[in-house]
Design an enzyme around this catalytic site. Structure first.
Site, short mmCIF file in Angstrom:
data_model
loop_
_atom_site.label_atom_id
_atom_site.label_comp_id
_atom_site.label_asym_id
_atom_site.label_seq_id
_atom_site.Cartn_x
_atom_site.Cartn_y
_atom_site.Cartn_z
N HIS A 171 0.81 -1.09 0.03
CA HIS A 171 0.11 0.06 -0.08
C HIS A 171 0.91 1.23 0.02
O HIS A 171 0.29 2.33 0.18
CB HIS A 171 -0.87 0.05 1.09
N TYR A 258 17.53 2.37 2.55
CA TYR A 258 17.92 1.94 1.23
C TYR A 258 18.74 2.91 0.82
O TYR A 258 19.63 2.67 -0.25
CB TYR A 258 16.70 1.92 0.29
#
Length: 488
Positions: A171, A258
């Site tokens: 989502h 990341y």
């Protein structure tokens, strides 16, 4: 209509309830069957009681069954939904705690980084067991909807090795779009049209239109910097927007895992995160949140059961993809969403074997992806770093090759920015030994790992992280909820 949906990991009570009520918002689905399965009989009985109460309160013919026998739940299922967390919070605690000893500070740790890679090693053997059962006892050509993280690794394994028709669902895109619509002053998120593409948790809004008008980088930066809340909570995402030229779907804290430039030094971590909520960068934030949520549900279960007596309100159907995909497949009412699939030409400048998240349309013919999308070069480069780690991690999980696992962890962007090869080799040994109960493919490697650990001279430290909060008690949670209710 009459068909069967099996939910694996149905003991994820809140999420299972959401999927259940979403699906029952489709008028044609009132008479279907839900088969719940989980390794926890306790959790199964709690969620079954809630769903039974919903069925009773809404006078529905829906059938709900619950069993710890997974194959029985999967028998004859047309759709299989997975939301499992192999190892539960115990193993998840190790995913955060052990890397901290080596200086690796994660906010979530469920996608890549040290925690996400080990999470994938636990999940992938189980995912392949699911696929075997689906092939053998579910409906022919049953569709597997994977909600479990690490999304790309799990979906990669299911498609490449499980040989099951699989789509990964998340989502993040929807939540990012809601933010953008809000800062631009839209009355509804539906006023925003967008193309969002990349890989799961590193997906990029490469085209934006508000009521048909194209939105450029400068306008979007100004809108976020002017927002009284997001300007404080999303500092890292705004900085990435300025440098990359496009907005990322992922939360401030998760994105920081990341992009190692923001999380490799403790003083830099505190500069870029916000502690108002776990999702903005707190050390082990999702672990704390998950622990508190579990404790709250266990204690306040009677309230959850009572709330299940309310009528289903279709206007409150969530934007989780599952119900909309099933509706499109079964009724031919076309649905547009963003799905995790094997690349195969969807994104031109990412590897063809990678699992990408990109726009697609669903109808009776299946999920049809828009092909030929090209990412901005910086976005593609960032995705590539993760894809290479994901590929090695999947291959390591399949083969049980601990040396390949260590190489996968070594190539993780944040791990590589923080730790030396010697530290990585010892950390992986420690994590595999600690999680051996959930890593059957590494059973042969555990004795040697223990032997190496007994002789290692690599120094570690006991460190809570740069921005850690303690798990709150039920009393503290009650007081906070009461204060929010009074203020709101």
């Amino acid at each position: 209509m009459s068909f069967k949906i099996a939910i694996i990991g149905a003991g994820s009570v809140g999420f299972t309830k959401k999927l259940f009520t979403d699906i029952l918002c489709v008028p044609e689905f009132k008479g279907i069957e839900f088969a719940l399965t989980d390794v926890s009989e306790h959790n199964l009985q709690m969620i079954k009681a809630i769903l039974d109460r919903i069925v009773e309160a809404n006078k529905l013919p829906t059938k709900v069954t619950a069993t710890t026998d997974r194959r029985k739940a999967l028998e004859g299922a047309r759709y299989v939904i997975s939301c499992v967390r192999v190892g539960g919070l115990e193993a998840y605690g190790d995913d955060i705690r052990i890397p901290l000893k080596y200086g690796i500070d994660q906010c979530v740790g469920d996608t890549i980084c040290a925690g996400g890679i080990l999470y994938g090693q636990r999940n992938i053997p189980v995912i392949l067991d699911f696929c075997k059962d689906i092939r053998e006892v579910a409906e022919t050509d049953a569709k597997f909807l994977n909600y479990a993280n690490p999304m790309a690794m799990n979906t990669w394994a299911a498609i490449e090795y499980g040989k099951v028709d699989t789509v990964g669902l998340c989502h993040g895109v929807q939540h990012g779009a809601e933010q953008i619509a809000e800062v631009l002053g839209a009355k509804s998120p539906r006023e925003l049209d967008y193309v969002c593409s990349g890989i799961n948790h590193q997906t990029w809004f490469i085209e934006l239109r508000l009521n048909g008008r194209e939105i450029g980088k400068d306008e979007l930066v100004a809108a976020f910097e002017a927002h009284p809340v997001y300007s404080r909570q999303e500092k890292l995402r705004i900085d990435v927007l300025k440098r990359f030229g496009v907005y990322s779907t992922e939360s401030n804290g998760h994105l920081s895992e990341y992009l190692p430039w923001y999380r490799k030094r403790p003083d830099e971590i505190t500069r870029w995160i916000d502690m108002s909520d776990w999702i903005h960068g707190e050390t082990g934030g999702y672990l704390r949140y998950s622990t508190e949520t579990r404790n709250w549900f266990e204690t306040e279960y009677p309230q959850f059961l009572e709330a299940a007596s309310k009528p289903i309100d279709p206007s409150k159907r969530s934007n989780e993809h599952a119900s909309h995909i099933l509706e499109a497949l079964e009724t031919n009412r076309v649905y547009r969403g963003h799905f995790n699939v094997k690349n195969d030409g969807v994104i031109t400048n990412l590897p063809q074997d990678a699992i990408v998240e990109s726009p697609g349309f669903v109808d009776r013919f299946g999920i049809n992806m828009a092909a030929g999308i090209t990412l901005p070069e910086a976005c593609a480069a960032t995705c590539m770093s993760s894809i290479n780690v994901q590929r090695m991690s999947v291959h390591a999980a399949i083969s049980g090759d601990i040396d390949l696992l260590k190489l996968a962890v070594l190539h993780d962007p944040l791990v590589g920015a923080v730790s030396t090869p010697e530290e990585v080799w010892q950390m992986v040994d420690e994590m595999v030994v600690a999680q051996a109960a959930w890593l059957p493919q590494y059973a042969h490697a555990v004795p040697a790992a223990k032997e190496r650990l007994s002789k290692s001279r690599v120094k570690t430290r006991e460190w809570a992280g740069a921005a850690r909060r303690s798990v709150r008690s039920i009393e503290e949670l009650r007081a906070e909820k009461a204060a929010l209710k009074q203020a709101g």
